[in-house]
Design a protein around this motif. Structure first.
Motif, PDB file in Angstrom:
ATOM      1  N   SER A  85       0.828  -1.208   0.000  1.00  0.00           N
ATOM      2  CA  SER A  85       0.000   0.000   0.000  1.00  0.00           C
ATOM      3  C   SER A  85       0.862   1.256   0.000  1.00  0.00           C
ATOM      4  N   ASP A 121      -5.208   0.751   4.760  1.00  0.00           N
ATOM      5  CA  ASP A 121      -4.901   1.285   3.440  1.00  0.00           C
ATOM      6  C   ASP A 121      -5.630   2.594   3.208  1.00  0.00           C
ATOM      7  N   GLU A 170      -3.926  -3.864  -6.252  1.00  0.00           N
ATOM      8  CA  GLU A 170      -3.144  -4.370  -5.121  1.00  0.00           C
ATOM      9  C   GLU A 170      -3.821  -5.605  -4.545  1.00  0.00           C
TER      10      GLU A 170
HETATM   11 MG   LIG Z   1      -1.896  -3.137   1.920  1.00  0.00          MG
END
Ligand SMILES: [Mg+2]
Ligand SMILES: Nc1nc2c(ncn2[C@@H]2O[C@H](COP(=O)(O)OP(=O)(O)OP(=O)(O)O)[C@@H](O)[C@H]2O)c(=O)[nH]1
Length: 338
Positions: A85, A121, A170
């Protein structure tokens, strides 16, 4: 991605929640039109439709198809806590500095619901909360029969049509997820950190084959040089023909945005190679094929589920138990009845 100023509270709604009553009442055509003008609420609503496998998706996808632009999809994966992140946030800053619009899709393959990890995040991504050239969203695949294999490409299509030039997906690398993400992305970025996922572990997990670019993050920590060296050594042992891509190893300190420019350069070089070699086209076609299969299988599973309510499946099951037919023949009949 909107022209209007937004408050952080608005952004959270736009990023993470269903867009509420206003969005819910809009037709697919209205939503797609609004997404094309980069209205974050419409984008949020469309991705929620994807997440929930809404019956409206068929119409939405048909409306989106003619407007796809071909954003570069970067899959970013690595072990928990490796700095994914943080690296994503640094990449967003770097791409924004180059004038590109960026989408971030955090997918959680391990759980059907968004977990607490994504909350962290959200805080990390706060730097970009007021940037209209950035769209950040986490996605689970609750209730999506096709799973992430079907839902992720659909969400990517929404972000693409909404004007993102680069989309970073991600995914936490646990088990199969790392390999799965490679199938969804144009460029796969694997993050390692010294002492966490060393080269040998990477080789074991099959990561050497899937990564287009390696990042040794936390290069401020001891052991980063040897991890990078080890990786490079392993990569030179892998046989590669002329014209084949050789994955570079980039060292970064994502927490201080160090090495990010080199990383963006490596990603650009890979994008150029994808275009020149034809591999980009091949990957996209393979991705589309996977998506078609995932949707088709989900449809079949649904139809077969419907058959459970009728007499065809119970009759075939009885016949198999009685020994009057075998399960292969029964399966053929079942498929024939769909
Ligand atoms: Mg992360
Ligand atoms: N020392 C150091 N710490 C870093 C670096 N990059 C990230 N971190 C820290 O590592 C921790 C984990 O970072 P994240 O970016 O949340 O890692 P992640 O891979 O997204 O984690 P999950 O999503 O939970 O799998 C945080 O405390 C970061 O501040 C770096 O380059 N050096």
């Amino acid at each position: 991605l909107s022209g209007a100023a937004r408050s952080p509270a608005d952004m959270v709604t736009a990023e993470y929640g269903p867009a509420g009553a206003v969005g819910a009442s809009r037709s697919p055509a209205e939503l797609v039109g609004a997404a094309r003008t980069r209205q974050p609420r419409a984008v949020a609503r469309l991705i929620s439709l994807v997440e929930d496998a809404s019956p409206q998706l068929r119409e939405v996808m048909a409306l989106l198809a003619p407007h796809t632009r071909g954003a570069q999809v970067i899959g970013l994966t690595g072990a928990p806590g490796v700095g994914k992140s943080t690296a994503t946030s640094a990449l967003v800053t770097a791409y924004r500095a180059r004038g590109l619009r960026v989408g971030v899709l955090a997918v959680d393959p391990s759980s059907p619901f968004s977990g607490g990890a994504l909350l962290g995040d959200r805080v990390r991504m706060q730097d970009h909360a007021l940037d209209e050239g950035v769209y950040i969203r986490s996605m689970a695949s609750r209730g999506h029969l096709g799973g992430l294999a079907a839902s992720t490409p659909q969400a990517l299509r929404v972000l693409d049509v909404a004007g993102c030039d680069v989309i970073v997906v991600e995914t936490v690398g646990v088990g199969q997820a790392e390999v799965d993400i490679a199938g969804l992305a144009d460029t796969t970025l694997v993050l390692l950190a010294p002492g966490m996922g060393d080269g040998i572990q990477a080789a074991k997990a099959g990561i050497l084959e899937i990564a287009d670019v390696f990042v040794v993050n936390k290069a401020d920590r001891e052991g980063a040089d040897s991890t990078a060296r080890e990786l490079r050594q392993m990569l030179t042992m892998a046989p590669r023909g002329p014209g084949e891509w050789r994955p570079p190893v980039v060292k970064t300190v994502a927490a201080r945005s160090e090495g990010t420019e080199e990383l963006v350069d490596a990603l650009s070089a890979h994008a150029t190679w994808l275009a020149d070699s034809g591999e980009g086209r091949r990957r996209r076609t393979a991705r589309a094929a996977d998506e078609i299969v995932a949707i088709a299988l989900a449809g079949l599973r649904e139809k077969i589920g419907d058959l459970r309510g009728g007499s065809a499946l119970p009759d075939l099951a009885e016949a198999v138990v009685a020994g009057t037919t075998d399960p292969y023949t029964a399966a053929d009949r079942l498929v024939g009845a769909l």
